[in-house]
Design an enzyme around this catalytic site. Structure first.
Site, short mmCIF file in Angstrom:
data_model
loop_
_atom_site.label_atom_id
_atom_site.label_comp_id
_atom_site.label_asym_id
_atom_site.label_seq_id
_atom_site.Cartn_x
_atom_site.Cartn_y
_atom_site.Cartn_z
CB SER B 142 -0.90 0.03 1.24
OG SER B 142 -1.54 1.28 1.34
CE1 TYR B 155 -3.64 -1.94 5.65
CE2 TYR B 155 -3.14 0.29 4.90
CZ TYR B 155 -3.54 -1.01 4.62
OH TYR B 155 -3.85 -1.35 3.33
N1 LIG Z 1 -8.90 -0.75 -0.53
C1 LIG Z 1 -7.89 0.09 -0.51
O1 LIG Z 1 -8.07 1.31 -0.61
C2 LIG Z 1 -6.49 -0.41 -0.42
C3 LIG Z 1 -5.46 0.51 -0.59
C4 LIG Z 1 -4.14 0.06 -0.51
C5 LIG Z 1 -3.89 -1.28 -0.27
N2 LIG Z 1 -4.91 -2.16 -0.09
C6 LIG Z 1 -4.55 -3.56 0.16
O2 LIG Z 1 -5.15 -4.38 -0.82
C7 LIG Z 1 -5.30 -5.70 -0.29
C8 LIG Z 1 -6.69 -6.18 -0.57
O3 LIG Z 1 -7.64 -5.41 0.16
P1 LIG Z 1 -9.09 -5.04 -0.35
O4 LIG Z 1 -9.12 -3.60 -0.59
O5 LIG Z 1 -9.47 -5.96 -1.44
O6 LIG Z 1 -9.97 -5.24 0.93
P2 LIG Z 1 -10.68 -6.52 1.54
O7 LIG Z 1 -11.75 -6.96 0.63
O8 LIG Z 1 -11.02 -6.16 2.92
O9 LIG Z 1 -9.52 -7.63 1.50
C9 LIG Z 1 -8.70 -7.96 2.58
C10 LIG Z 1 -8.69 -9.47 2.65
O10 LIG Z 1 -7.73 -9.93 3.57
C11 LIG Z 1 -8.22 -11.12 4.14
N3 LIG Z 1 -7.62 -11.48 5.40
C12 LIG Z 1 -7.46 -10.69 6.48
N4 LIG Z 1 -6.89 -11.41 7.46
C13 LIG Z 1 -6.72 -12.67 6.98
C14 LIG Z 1 -6.21 -13.87 7.52
N5 LIG Z 1 -5.75 -13.93 8.75
N6 LIG Z 1 -6.17 -14.97 6.74
C15 LIG Z 1 -6.64 -14.93 5.49
N7 LIG Z 1 -7.16 -13.84 4.92
C16 LIG Z 1 -7.19 -12.71 5.67
C17 LIG Z 1 -9.68 -10.82 4.33
O11 LIG Z 1 -10.36 -12.06 4.39
P3 LIG Z 1 -11.81 -12.23 5.09
O12 LIG Z 1 -12.80 -11.96 4.02
O13 LIG Z 1 -11.81 -13.65 5.53
O14 LIG Z 1 -11.89 -11.26 6.22
C18 LIG Z 1 -10.02 -10.03 3.10
O15 LIG Z 1 -10.53 -10.83 2.06
C19 LIG Z 1 -4.97 -5.58 1.19
O16 LIG Z 1 -3.65 -6.01 1.40
C20 LIG Z 1 -5.06 -4.12 1.46
O17 LIG Z 1 -4.27 -3.74 2.54
C21 LIG Z 1 -6.20 -1.75 -0.17
#
Ligand SMILES: NC(=O)c1ccc[n+]([C@@H]2O[C@H](COP(=O)([O-])OP(=O)(O)OC[C@H]3O[C@@H](n4cnc5c(N)ncnc54)[C@H](OP(=O)(O)O)[C@@H]3O)[C@@H](O)[C@H]2O)c1
Ligand SMILES: Cc1cc2nc3c(=O)[nH]c(=O)nc-3n(C[C@H](O)[C@H](O)[C@H](O)COP(=O)(O)OP(=O)(O)OC[C@H]3O[C@@H](n4cnc5c(N)ncnc54)[C@H](O)[C@@H]3O)c2cc1C
Lengths: 440, 250
Positions: B142, B155
């Site tokens: 990120s 974070y």
């Molecule tokens: N959205 C943004 O603006 C943004 C910006 C920069 C970076 N990111 C990064 O992009 C990546 C994907 O995020 P997203 O935006 O798609 O949000 P998201 O849908 O909330 O995805 C995060 C995922 O991580 C999984 N997770 C968390 N803890 C876990 C564990 N212990 N074991 C297995 N899975 C686990 C969650 O699974 P569960 O469904 O089981 O909870 C969830 O599916 C993340 O690394 C996030 O930090 C996002």
């Protein structure tokens, strides 16, 4: 969030949520007065609600497909473009499609959309096996012609006002290629165009681009376009090797709002005259890929910006068959006299349709768009009056400005629709800017 | 079936329920790659798997996986139907910054979920790929890791660690056939950011991430920002002198 329909008029500050599961929709429904929104390709205010606009694009999964029957079960937010991308390579195409592929399954059902084959295959309803609709109490009902037929009937064409469509089953049609054999026939005036439609009842697809600025003896001059799904034998060797694949098109985009003066009677008139001459010269048969044939405008992203910041309004009416010729003459005469031209004037013959609240009925439908300004808004009121005088009605998926009184005069089915709305508190649970404007 | 596909290697999505992870799955499946979705409570992911299979006519499998269960990592990898050629880790956890300030257990959970545990599984996968001399690892980090800010440094620090880990891994494996891609999204409209009022021009849709990751893998890019404008935004933020930066509200 400020939202509008595709016409960018009107604009409204809306509370928007994007649920992804039945449970999340149920929680929203409990709060009341919602409207579902698909991909926002209706032109006016049908998919807007200040209090609660439910963006259904989180419901984007395909659930099952029967390769024997072509029955697809999918969530309501699945895009038509994705359905085509997935199934055309396997020899299936939607039975009914509107003029853009960037619509959702739920939006197509709620508007009971029609395509260039309405005269032959009917509206969207003809391809829908069942729908699952959530009511104001969070209960999910499956509705089909056999099960909950009233709910089914009112949901097809009900503009989201019967509840939230969650899932649906639709039948696709088998096709042998990704190509359409198109035949373009110039019609020098309205009578000729209508005669061509009447003579082409057997054509799978038919539609006419109509020069709405032509007047006098040229009134109603059109390019009538007929189409058939091509068979492999219609293709050259190279294409026949992969008949279900057509080249991907390059996307153009309109990057910013055109200034308001870009469209005026001279530029539109010049465009229309040019289009007519070019079309007449290139008339005849041609092989066209599915995307260019069904969705010519999808190649230009954000084309709605060419109408400038104030947006534009669509007008689409259908006139009963018997009154079609005089009615169209009156409408086209009024438009030509006003000089308020439209690039996209489309004429189409509808087949018979019997439905609870859907737009199509047997006759001729005319669709046009105009930049929004006081002159065109006044013209649209006059077009409403002409349509009413000829027993016609209006397409709510296109409308942004008609009055509740006009709708009441246009549609004798209204009382039954209102009774359905009153029953089980539907009017309390589901409302849009359109339903408020039209007092539905 | 008239779809002709080359023999493409499977892509494993760690965090198969994540919006970004799923968007990547769509992008790779559309190219014909078989998909392995790994997530907690994976049974509920069946509709996603069905959807992917229907759309792209590729094999899709689902696998139970909790990244925090580091002891289970090797067994998890052994259980996959085929060794993946591409691994995309989209696991992450935003957490509540204030909770992390008050309670170290909460902060540790965020740190472990974004850095320690993803690093553990990717390190293990890297070793296996190194042994075969081929493969691609994609870590979704990120922009938050580019500089710690008062509003989300728990974070952010974990993402900073993850970014550095990926960078080191790439460096270590540069002479082997294994490639490592670091993805730094800015804002993305996903479940993680639902309900936040994000600036439209800086906010990517998940599909943009899918397309960008596919392109980065194909072209062997090292570090990408999505949307690209974030590279500029972060260059500015990184270059603000600390005496000024510490007084800013960001
Ligand atoms: N959205 C943004 O603006 C943004 C910006 C920069 C970076 N990111 C990064 O992009 C990546 C994907 O995020 P997203 O935006 O798609 O949000 P998201 O849908 O909330 O995805 C995060 C995922 O991580 C999984 N997770 C968390 N803890 C876990 C564990 N212990 N074991 C297995 N899975 C686990 C969650 O699974 P569960 O469904 O089981 O909870 C969830 O599916 C993340 O690394 C996030 O930090 C996002
Ligand atoms: C370029 C262009 C060409 C077009 N050509 C045609 C054409 O040829 N024929 C034709 O019939 N139409 C045509 N249309 C109109 C378009 O097909 C319809 O307005 C369609 O409803 C848009 O679908 P959508 O998913 O964008 O829905 P939206 O515009 O978001 O919503 C339309 C209506 O459907 C309701 N709705 C959407 N999803 C749900 C749901 N899940 N549950 C309940 N209600 C829901 C909304 O409440 C609203 O009343 C065209 C539009 C454009 C922009």
């Amino acid at each position: 969030m400020i939202l509008s329909g595709w016409g960018r008029f009107p604009k409204l500050e809306c509370r928007v949520t994007r649920p992804r599961s039945d449970a999340e929709v149920r929680a929203l429904v409990a709060e009341g007065a919602l409207i579902a929104r698909g991909n926002g390709r209706s032109y006016g205010d049908a998919a807007l609600s200040a209090r609660g606009t439910v963006d259904m694009r989180g419901f984007s999964r395909m659930l099952s497909f029967d390769a024997e029957t072509g029955l697809l079960v999918a969530e309501a937010g699945v895009l038509l473009a994705d359905i085509i991308a997935a199934f055309l390579p396997r020899g299936w195409f939607p039975l009914v499609t509107p003029g853009t592929k960037f619509v959702t399954l739920g939006g197509m059902i709620a508007a009971d959309v029609h395509g260039k084959n309405h005269h032959k295959d009917g509206s969207m309803a003809a391809s829908v096996e069942w729908v699952e609709v959530m009511d104001g109490d969070g209960m999910v009902h499956r509705a089909s012609r056999a099960e909950n037929p009233d709910l089914f009937g009112f949901t097809l064409g009900g503009m989201g006002l019967t509840g939230i469509i969650l899932r649906a089953a639709i039948r696709l049609r088998p096709v042998q290629s990704a190509w359409i054999l198109q035949e373009t026939v110039p019609a020098p005036d309205l009578a000729a165009a209508m005669a061509l439609f009447e003579a082409s009842a057997e054509a799978t697809y038919s539609v006419a681009w109509i020069d709405c600025l032509a007047s006098g003896a040229n009134l109603g001059r059109s390019l009538v376009m007929l189409g058939e799904h091509a068979a492999p034998s219609d293709l050259d060797n190279r294409r026949r090797a992969r008949p279900l694949v057509a080249p991907a098109k390059r996307l153009l985009t309109v990057p910013f709002d055109a200034p308001g003066f870009a469209l005026n009677r001279y530029s539109v008139g010049a465009f229309n005259a040019l289009y007519w001459r070019k079309g007449r010269r290139s008339a005849g048969r041609a092989l066209v890929d599915w995307d260019s044939y069904f969705y010519p405008l999808d190649g230009i992203l954000h084309w709605n910006r060419i109408y400038g910041r104030k947006g534009f309004a669509q007008f689409q009416c259908v006139l009963p068959l018997a009154a079609s010729e005089p009615g169209l003459r009156a409408l086209l005469g009024e438009i030509a006299a006003s000089g308020q031209g439209s690039f996209l004037a489309v004429l189409k013959r509808f087949g018979a349709q019997d439905s609870r609240f859907s737009f199509p009925m047997e006759g001729y439908t005319l669709a046009l768009d105009f930049p929004v300004n006081p002159v065109t808004l006044a013209l649209l009121d006059r077009l409403d009056a002409i349509t009413l005088d000829h027993g016609g009605r209006f397409y709510l998926a296109k409308d942004a400005r008609m009055s509740a009184a006009t709708l009441r005069r246009a549609d004798p089915r209204l009382p039954a629709f209102l009774a359905m709305r009153a029953a089980e508190g539907r009017a309390r649970s589901f409302a849009s800017a359109l339903s408020e404007r039209l007092d539905l | 079936m008239t779809l002709s596909r080359e023999n493409l290697s499977p892509v494993l999505i760690l965090g198969g329920r994540s919006d970004i992870g799923l968007a990547c799955a769509h992008a790779f499946a559309a190219k014909g790659h078989p998909v392995q979705l790994a997530a907690r409570k994976v049974a509920s992911l069946q509709p996603e798997a069905t959807d992917l299979g229907l759309r792209y006519a590729v094999p899709v499998s689902t696998h139970e996986f909790d990244v925090l269960d580091t002891a289970g990592h090797a067994g998890f990898l052994d259980s996959l139907p085929a060794a993946p050629g591409i691994v995309i880790c989209a696991i992450g956890m935003m957490g509540e910054q204030e909770a992390g300030e008050m309670d170290f257990a909460a902060a540790a959970q965020v740190m472990r979920s974004n850095y320690e545990a993803p690093a553990a599984i990717l390190g293990l996968i890297a070793n296996r790929m190194e042994a075969t001399g081929t493969g691609t690892i994609v870590g979704i980090s990120s922009v938050a890791g580019d500089r710690g800010r008062a509003t989300n440094y728990v974070y952010g620090s974990a993402k900073a660690g993850f970014t550095a880990f990926l960078s080191g891994l790439r460096n270590r494996l540069a002479k082997t056939g294994v490639h490592v891609v670091t993805v730094k999204p800015g804002f993305v409209a996903t479940r993680m950011t639902d309900g936040m009022d994000l600036p439209a021009k800086l906010t990517a849709q998940p599909e943009e991430l899918g397309a960008a990751v596919l392109k980065a893998v194909t072209r062997k890019r090292n570090v990408i920002y999505v949307r690209p404008v974030w590279a500029l935004v972060m260059a500015i933020i990184r270059n603000i002198p600390e005496p000024v930066f510490k007084k800013l509200k960001l």
